[in-house]
Enzyme design. Sequence first.
Site, PDB file in Angstrom:
ATOM      1  N   ASN A   1       2.452   0.379 -10.330  1.00 14.39           N
ATOM      2  CA  ASN A   1       3.791   0.620 -10.165  1.00 14.39           C
ATOM      3  C   ASN A   1       4.251   2.009 -10.672  1.00 14.39           C
ATOM      4  O   ASN A   1       3.522   2.498 -11.625  1.00 14.39           O
ATOM      5  CB  ASN A   1       4.814  -0.353 -10.899  1.00 14.39           C
ATOM      6  CG  ASN A   1       4.682  -1.751 -10.302  1.00 14.39           C
ATOM      7  OD1 ASN A   1       4.210  -1.655  -9.115  1.00 14.39           O
ATOM      8  ND2 ASN A   1       5.128  -2.721 -11.019  1.00 14.39           N
TER       9      ASN A   1
ATOM     10  N   HIS B   1      -1.045   4.827 -10.286  1.00 16.66           N
ATOM     11  CA  HIS B   1      -0.409   5.512  -9.408  1.00 16.66           C
ATOM     12  C   HIS B   1       0.604   6.620  -9.725  1.00 16.66           C
ATOM     13  O   HIS B   1       0.967   7.128  -8.812  1.00 16.66           O
ATOM     14  CB  HIS B   1       0.205   4.494  -8.157  1.00 16.66           C
ATOM     15  CG  HIS B   1      -0.798   3.714  -7.586  1.00 16.66           C
ATOM     16  ND1 HIS B   1      -0.463   2.634  -6.857  1.00 16.66           N
ATOM     17  CD2 HIS B   1      -2.192   3.616  -7.598  1.00 16.66           C
ATOM     18  CE1 HIS B   1      -1.745   1.939  -6.253  1.00 16.66           C
ATOM     19  NE2 HIS B   1      -2.570   2.451  -6.695  1.00 16.66           N
TER      20      HIS B   1
ATOM     21  N   GLY C   1       1.878  -9.925  -9.050  1.00 18.52           N
ATOM     22  CA  GLY C   1       2.923  -9.305  -7.943  1.00 18.52           C
ATOM     23  C   GLY C   1       2.190  -8.291  -7.170  1.00 18.52           C
ATOM     24  O   GLY C   1       2.627  -7.222  -7.129  1.00 18.52           O
TER      25      GLY C   1
ATOM     26  N   SER D   1      -0.598  -7.627  -4.121  1.00 15.80           N
ATOM     27  CA  SER D   1      -1.594  -8.407  -2.826  1.00 15.80           C
ATOM     28  C   SER D   1      -3.030  -8.185  -3.080  1.00 15.80           C
ATOM     29  O   SER D   1      -3.836  -8.617  -2.275  1.00 15.80           O
ATOM     30  CB  SER D   1      -1.101  -8.018  -1.612  1.00 15.80           C
ATOM     31  OG  SER D   1      -0.963  -6.610  -1.733  1.00 15.80           O
TER      32      SER D   1
ATOM     33  N   ASN E   1       2.197 -15.085  -8.491  1.00 13.99           N
ATOM     34  CA  ASN E   1       2.529 -14.383  -7.371  1.00 13.99           C
ATOM     35  C   ASN E   1       2.994 -15.569  -6.354  1.00 13.99           C
ATOM     36  O   ASN E   1       2.438 -16.674  -6.200  1.00 13.99           O
ATOM     37  CB  ASN E   1       1.349 -13.710  -6.541  1.00 13.99           C
ATOM     38  CG  ASN E   1       1.752 -12.819  -5.507  1.00 13.99           C
ATOM     39  OD1 ASN E   1       2.742 -13.285  -4.532  1.00 13.99           O
ATOM     40  ND2 ASN E   1       1.230 -11.650  -5.373  1.00 13.99           N
TER      41      ASN E   1
ATOM     42  N   ALA F   1       7.417 -13.034 -11.123  1.00 13.92           N
ATOM     43  CA  ALA F   1       7.066 -12.501 -12.378  1.00 13.92           C
ATOM     44  C   ALA F   1       7.980 -12.792 -13.376  1.00 13.92           C
ATOM     45  O   ALA F   1       7.478 -13.039 -14.575  1.00 13.92           O
ATOM     46  CB  ALA F   1       7.007 -10.843 -12.069  1.00 13.92           C
TER      47      ALA F   1
HETATM   48  P1  NAD Z   1       1.540  -5.091  -2.874  1.00 14.21           P
HETATM   49  O1  NAD Z   1       0.558  -4.811  -1.691  1.00 14.21           O
HETATM   50  O2  NAD Z   1       1.066  -5.100  -4.161  1.00 14.21           O
HETATM   51  O3  NAD Z   1       2.598  -6.355  -2.517  1.00 14.21           O
HETATM   52  C1  NAD Z   1       3.416  -6.756  -3.226  1.00 14.21           C
HETATM   53  C2  NAD Z   1       2.983  -8.350  -3.807  1.00 14.21           C
HETATM   54  O4  NAD Z   1       4.129  -8.894  -4.616  1.00 14.21           O
HETATM   55  C3  NAD Z   1       2.942  -9.387  -2.910  1.00 14.21           C
HETATM   56  O5  NAD Z   1       1.549  -9.872  -2.787  1.00 14.21           O
HETATM   57  C4  NAD Z   1       4.024 -10.247  -2.952  1.00 14.21           C
HETATM   58  O6  NAD Z   1       3.904 -11.645  -2.749  1.00 14.21           O
HETATM   59  C5  NAD Z   1       4.306  -9.962  -4.413  1.00 14.21           C
HETATM   60  N1  NAD Z   1       5.791 -10.493  -4.765  1.00 14.21           N
HETATM   61  C6  NAD Z   1       6.746 -10.144  -4.396  1.00 14.21           C
HETATM   62  N2  NAD Z   1       7.667 -10.539  -4.886  1.00 14.21           N
HETATM   63  C7  NAD Z   1       7.212 -11.066  -6.140  1.00 14.21           C
HETATM   64  C8  NAD Z   1       7.779 -11.624  -7.589  1.00 14.21           C
HETATM   65  N3  NAD Z   1       9.062 -11.690  -7.829  1.00 14.21           N
HETATM   66  N4  NAD Z   1       6.906 -11.666  -8.673  1.00 14.21           N
HETATM   67  C9  NAD Z   1       5.622 -11.677  -8.314  1.00 14.21           C
HETATM   68  N5  NAD Z   1       5.144 -11.266  -7.002  1.00 14.21           N
HETATM   69  C10 NAD Z   1       5.899 -10.789  -6.275  1.00 14.21           C
HETATM   70  O7  NAD Z   1       2.639  -3.689  -2.988  1.00 14.21           O
HETATM   71  P2  NAD Z   1       3.421  -3.004  -2.034  1.00 14.21           P
HETATM   72  O8  NAD Z   1       4.583  -3.257  -2.073  1.00 14.21           O
HETATM   73  O9  NAD Z   1       2.717  -2.913  -0.519  1.00 14.21           O
HETATM   74  O10 NAD Z   1       3.111  -1.442  -2.548  1.00 14.21           O
HETATM   75  C11 NAD Z   1       2.123  -0.727  -2.404  1.00 14.21           C
HETATM   76  C12 NAD Z   1       1.768   0.392  -3.535  1.00 14.21           C
HETATM   77  O11 NAD Z   1       3.107   1.206  -3.308  1.00 14.21           O
HETATM   78  C13 NAD Z   1       1.841  -0.183  -4.899  1.00 14.21           C
HETATM   79  O12 NAD Z   1       0.789  -0.520  -5.367  1.00 14.21           O
HETATM   80  C14 NAD Z   1       2.614   0.977  -5.466  1.00 14.21           C
HETATM   81  O13 NAD Z   1       1.932   1.865  -5.869  1.00 14.21           O
HETATM   82  C15 NAD Z   1       3.502   1.575  -4.567  1.00 14.21           C
HETATM   83  N6  NAD Z   1       4.995   0.803  -4.883  1.00 14.21           N
HETATM   84  C16 NAD Z   1       5.464   0.842  -6.255  1.00 14.21           C
HETATM   85  C17 NAD Z   1       6.667   0.234  -6.509  1.00 14.21           C
HETATM   86  C18 NAD Z   1       7.186   0.383  -7.857  1.00 14.21           C
HETATM   87  O14 NAD Z   1       6.844   1.139  -8.674  1.00 14.21           O
HETATM   88  N7  NAD Z   1       8.090  -0.573  -8.075  1.00 14.21           N
HETATM   89  C19 NAD Z   1       7.465  -0.440  -5.492  1.00 14.21           C
HETATM   90  C20 NAD Z   1       6.883  -0.445  -4.286  1.00 14.21           C
HETATM   91  C21 NAD Z   1       5.644   0.074  -3.926  1.00 14.21           C
END
Ligand code: NAD
Length: 246
Positions: free
Chosen positions: A105, A122, A190, A192, A216, A234
């Site tokens: 994140n 990241h 949290g 994938s 997750n 989470a």
């Molecule tokens: P990702 O591929 O890691 O997918 C998100 C995962 O979170 C999924 O497996 C989903 O099932 C799970 N999830 C959803 N709600 C949840 C909850 N309440 N508790 C636990 N798990 C939960 O991530 P993405 O969204 O495809 O993003 C890819 C990349 O983009 C990230 O690794 C990051 O670098 C960046 N990103 C960062 C943020 C942030 O900083 N908050 C947000 C979006 C994307």
Amino acid sequence: MSDALPGDLVELLGRVRNLAVLTGAGMSAESGVPVFRGPGGLWEGHRPEELATPRAFAEDPERVWRWYRWRLERVEAARPHAGHLALARLETSAGPDRVTLITQNVDGLHQRAGSRRVLELHGAIHRARCTARCGRTAPASEVDPADSRCPDCSGRLRPDVVWFGETLDPERVGAAVEAVEACDCLWVVGTSALVHPAAALPELAAARGAPVVEVNPEPTPLSPRATVRLPLSAAEGVPLLADRCR
Ligand code: NAD
Ligand code: ZN
């Protein structure tokens, strides 16, 4: 609430001496920061894969900066939840160097909750850095999307995050690998677990025989190899785990 955890997991958690925790976008979802691969991921009809790339920035830095400013506003409005706070408390109560957080994140919510040992694989959305060699960094909130030139040189300020197609900082990756090699338990929360090299960390822990606990609500490609899978969010799952660590 501890009844929600299987007995062998409770026993396992009581024995943990060195914990590593890998978090992804799902860690922050309940704080109001949407994951990319969900309905809240779109911005003005664009997918993140069309905006978070070096090419998109070269073509239209103003558009990319406007998207980052929109994301930054959401991050600033967000608050760490019970899961972030439980990890910060655990770091303090466990004592120095026993808990390492590795996060994909960019939102800084772990640090805002009070965690100190955080490896941001990241980068950080609240920071901008110059693309030229001058190395200047600045708060992202101070960058004017319409004029993101560096005030010190001819370069351009960009968000200090890793974009699709870019390589991660080898030092940070090395530190993450070291933490996973030293741990006797890894929590994966949290994410994938699709994007490398973060996806390789659970494999590394498993290969060394360290139990991997996945939190997750949805199954992931990692799930079949996790030692324990908690189908919880989470904010629900992490405090339950942290409460059982001594
Ligand atoms: P990702 O591929 O890691 O997918 C998100 C995962 O979170 C999924 O497996 C989903 O099932 C799970 N999830 C959803 N709600 C949840 C909850 N309440 N508790 C636990 N798990 C939960 O991530 P993405 O969204 O495809 O993003 C890819 C990349 O983009 C990230 O690794 C990051 O670098 C960046 N990103 C960062 C943020 C942030 O900083 N908050 C947000 C979006 C994307
Ligand atoms: Zn510069």
